[in-house]
Write a protein that holds these residues in place. Structure first.
Motif, PDB file in Angstrom:
ATOM      1  N   ILE A 247       0.837  -1.205   0.000  1.00 26.40           N
ATOM      2  CA  ILE A 247       0.000   0.000   0.000  1.00 26.40           C
ATOM      3  C   ILE A 247       0.870   1.253   0.000  1.00 26.40           C
ATOM      4  N   GLU A 248       1.905   1.259   0.828  1.00 26.80           N
ATOM      5  CA  GLU A 248       2.782   2.429   0.909  1.00 26.80           C
ATOM      6  C   GLU A 248       3.597   2.604  -0.373  1.00 26.80           C
ATOM      7  N   GLY A 249       4.030   1.494  -0.962  1.00 23.36           N
ATOM      8  CA  GLY A 249       4.770   1.580  -2.217  1.00 23.36           C
ATOM      9  C   GLY A 249       3.904   2.094  -3.351  1.00 23.36           C
ATOM     10  N   PHE A 250       2.653   1.611  -3.411  1.00 24.55           N
ATOM     11  CA  PHE A 250       1.729   2.091  -4.442  1.00 24.55           C
ATOM     12  C   PHE A 250       1.407   3.566  -4.226  1.00 24.55           C
ATOM     13  N   ALA A 251       1.227   3.963  -2.965  1.00 21.98           N
ATOM     14  CA  ALA A 251       0.950   5.371  -2.657  1.00 21.98           C
ATOM     15  C   ALA A 251       2.101   6.261  -3.105  1.00 21.98           C
ATOM     16  N   ALA A 252       3.326   5.799  -2.893  1.00 23.10           N
ATOM     17  CA  ALA A 252       4.488   6.584  -3.317  1.00 23.10           C
ATOM     18  C   ALA A 252       4.493   6.770  -4.829  1.00 23.10           C
ATOM     19  N   PRO A 359       8.753  -0.665   0.795  1.00 24.14           N
ATOM     20  CA  PRO A 359       7.895   0.213  -0.015  1.00 24.14           C
ATOM     21  C   PRO A 359       8.607   0.888  -1.178  1.00 24.14           C
ATOM     22  N   ASP A 360       9.839   1.362  -0.956  1.00 23.47           N
ATOM     23  CA  ASP A 360      10.543   2.039  -2.053  1.00 23.47           C
ATOM     24  C   ASP A 360      10.889   1.062  -3.177  1.00 23.47           C
ATOM     25  N   GLU A 361      11.152  -0.195  -2.820  1.00 17.50           N
ATOM     26  CA  GLU A 361      11.428  -1.209  -3.836  1.00 17.50           C
ATOM     27  C   GLU A 361      10.163  -1.547  -4.624  1.00 17.50           C
ATOM     28  N   ILE A 362       9.042  -1.586  -3.931  1.00 22.34           N
ATOM     29  CA  ILE A 362       7.767  -1.866  -4.597  1.00 22.34           C
ATOM     30  C   ILE A 362       7.402  -0.718  -5.532  1.00 22.34           C
ATOM     31  N   LYS A 363       7.627   0.502  -5.081  1.00 17.18           N
ATOM     32  CA  LYS A 363       7.400   1.674  -5.941  1.00 17.18           C
ATOM     33  C   LYS A 363       8.229   1.562  -7.217  1.00 17.18           C
ATOM     34  N   GLU A 364       9.487   1.198  -7.086  1.00 13.96           N
ATOM     35  CA  GLU A 364      10.359   1.070  -8.250  1.00 13.96           C
ATOM     36  C   GLU A 364       9.879  -0.049  -9.168  1.00 13.96           C
ATOM     37  N   ALA A 365       9.392  -1.137  -8.583  1.00 13.42           N
ATOM     38  CA  ALA A 365       8.875  -2.251  -9.388  1.00 13.42           C
ATOM     39  C   ALA A 365       7.663  -1.814 -10.204  1.00 13.42           C
ATOM     40  N   ILE A 366       6.796  -1.005  -9.601  1.00 11.48           N
ATOM     41  CA  ILE A 366       5.626  -0.500 -10.325  1.00 11.48           C
ATOM     42  C   ILE A 366       6.065   0.385 -11.490  1.00 11.48           C
ATOM     43  N   TYR A 367       7.050   1.251 -11.243  1.00 11.39           N
ATOM     44  CA  TYR A 367       7.612   2.071 -12.319  1.00 11.39           C
ATOM     45  C   TYR A 367       8.090   1.195 -13.476  1.00 11.39           C
TER      46      TYR A 367
END
Length: 407
Positions: A247-252, A359-367
């Motif tokens: 959730i936090e990674g997606f929010a970022a 979370p920051d790794e998940i954000k990068e994965a979404i990118y």
């Protein structure tokens, strides 16, 4: 033709194996107790032809200790080979049936089989002084707890088959002192022929089809997490999934790209749905998140097919488990945490994924997933091939070899 009894059906695992064994020419029958509705055979099939060989048993209607042992013996006599799992396998062991193969599912090993095998003297004395219908009698207590028989069926099985997991789980399994041969063979818990028709445009009967089609049409990118919400409530060291990291990674990501037509779809499933909704609200991303109710796999697979990327879990490293296998069978890549060092000695190659935990790794994965569609699609195709080869075809071949080698 060998007659095979599959005793137990935790999470509908053996419903799939029963069908594979029947496809291979065996007279395989499934015996299972009534459990959660979404883990029943009807939840994982678009027809009813399975009813002739899937048998719901009432062995535990009056509790484990009051099960009719003679009835169980009558039911299971005449089978040549036994594959077991969970409480049904435990009561079969009490009735005198050793499992040829036992497939652990998780908490049977690290929780229930580790409980005391005998009742305390205080409990036994209380059963003599105060008689209650919901309490085992002194005689029943003298026979030992359910854990005694669950441990017995696991320890005495000829083969323990389980995929490579992680050090914590492997150590719990070793503590049981299994006498049989332990092999890293995954349990092929999903019957893929049922869902091949989805690739040909089949639309299952479901109340969620129109909604998911609307969500899909309104978004360029759909991220799906269809597992349990587990992160705020502690049950034991294995159950947490760090869903809040997702959730936090997606929010970022959406905070960086507020005009992106991207959404996160999740199920109202697990201990921490309310906490996840509160977190989503506090992060101000409600308009990007869609909730669906807990549902049957036969409905869920259609939704998975329409996602772009699916998610696993972000606390412990597991290679094969429900959400990632279901996703990859629909040719969807996954964002999940995986410690590759646990598995490289078991497999010559691992399925491609977006390996992330924080979370920051998940954000990068979404990118990465959004900005490189071709790579995303390739990952999905390669993951599908890996699952077919290493999770279904090779494990079934090994299971058939064990069956044929048995006396």
């Amino acid at each position: 033709m060998k007659r095979i009894a599959l005793v137990g059906n935790m999470n509908n695992n053996f419903f799939a194996i029963t069908r594979y064994l029947r496809d291979a020419g065996y007279d395989a029958h499934l015996f299972y107790k009534l459990a959660m509705e979404h883990f029943q055979p009807f939840a994982d099939s678009y027809d009813t032809w399975y009813e002739a060989y899937c048998h719901q048993v009432d062995w535990f209607n009056d509790g484990f200790h009051n099960a009719d042992i003679n009835e169980i013996r009558t039911t299971l006599n005449g089978f040549d080979f036994f594959i077991g799992q969970g409480e049904e396998a435990a009561i079969a062991y009490k009735a005198g049936f050793n499992m040829d193969v036992y497939f652990p599912y998780g908490s049977d090993v690290y929780k229930y089989a580790q409980l005391p095998p005998h009742y305390s003297w205080a409990s036994k004395l209380k059963s003599l002084v105060v008689a209650k219908n919901d309490r085992p009698t002194y005689k029943q207590m003298a026979e030992g707890t359910m854990a005694k028989y669950l441990r017995g069926t696991i320890v005495n099985a000829k083969y323990i088959l389980a995929d490579a997991t992680n050090d914590d789980f492997e150590n719990e399994l070793k503590l049981l002192g299994c006498k049989g041969k332990y092999m890293n063979v995954p349990m092929p818990f999903i019957y893929y022929p049922t869902y091949e028709k989805l690739f040909d445009g089949y639309i299952p009967k479901s109340n969620h089809v129109d909604l998911i089609n609307k969500i899909r049409s309104n978004n360029d990118f759909m991220l799906l997490y269809h597992g349990r919400q587990e992160w705020a409530t502690y049950h034991n060291k294995f159950t947490g999934k760090n869903t809040h990291h997702l959730i936090e990674g997606f929010a970022a990501y959406v905070n960086d790209c507020p005009t992106a037509k991207a959404c996160l779809v999740m199920l109202e499933y697990g201990s921490d749905v309310a906490q996840s909704k509160q977190l989503i609200q506090s992060l101000g991303i409600e308009k990007y998140v869609h909730w669906l109710p807990k549902m049957y796999r036969k409905e869920l697979m259609y939704i998975i097919k329409h996602a772009d990327v699916c998610c696993g879990e972000f606390a412990h490293s597991f290679l094969t488990f429900g959400t990632v296998i279901e996703a990859m069978l629909m040719k969807k890549p996954v964002i999940t945490y995986r410690n590759d060092s646990y598995y490289l000695t078991t497999y010559p190659e691992l399925y491609p994924c977006y390996n992330a935990k924080e979370p920051d790794e998940i954000k990068e994965a979404i990118y990465l997933a959004i900005n490189n569609k071709n790579d995303r699609l390739l990952k999905g195709e390669q993951a599908y091939k890996w699952v077919m080869q290493y999770f279904i075809e090779k494990p079934l071949k090994e299971l058939l070899r064990i069956i044929e080698a048995s006396e």
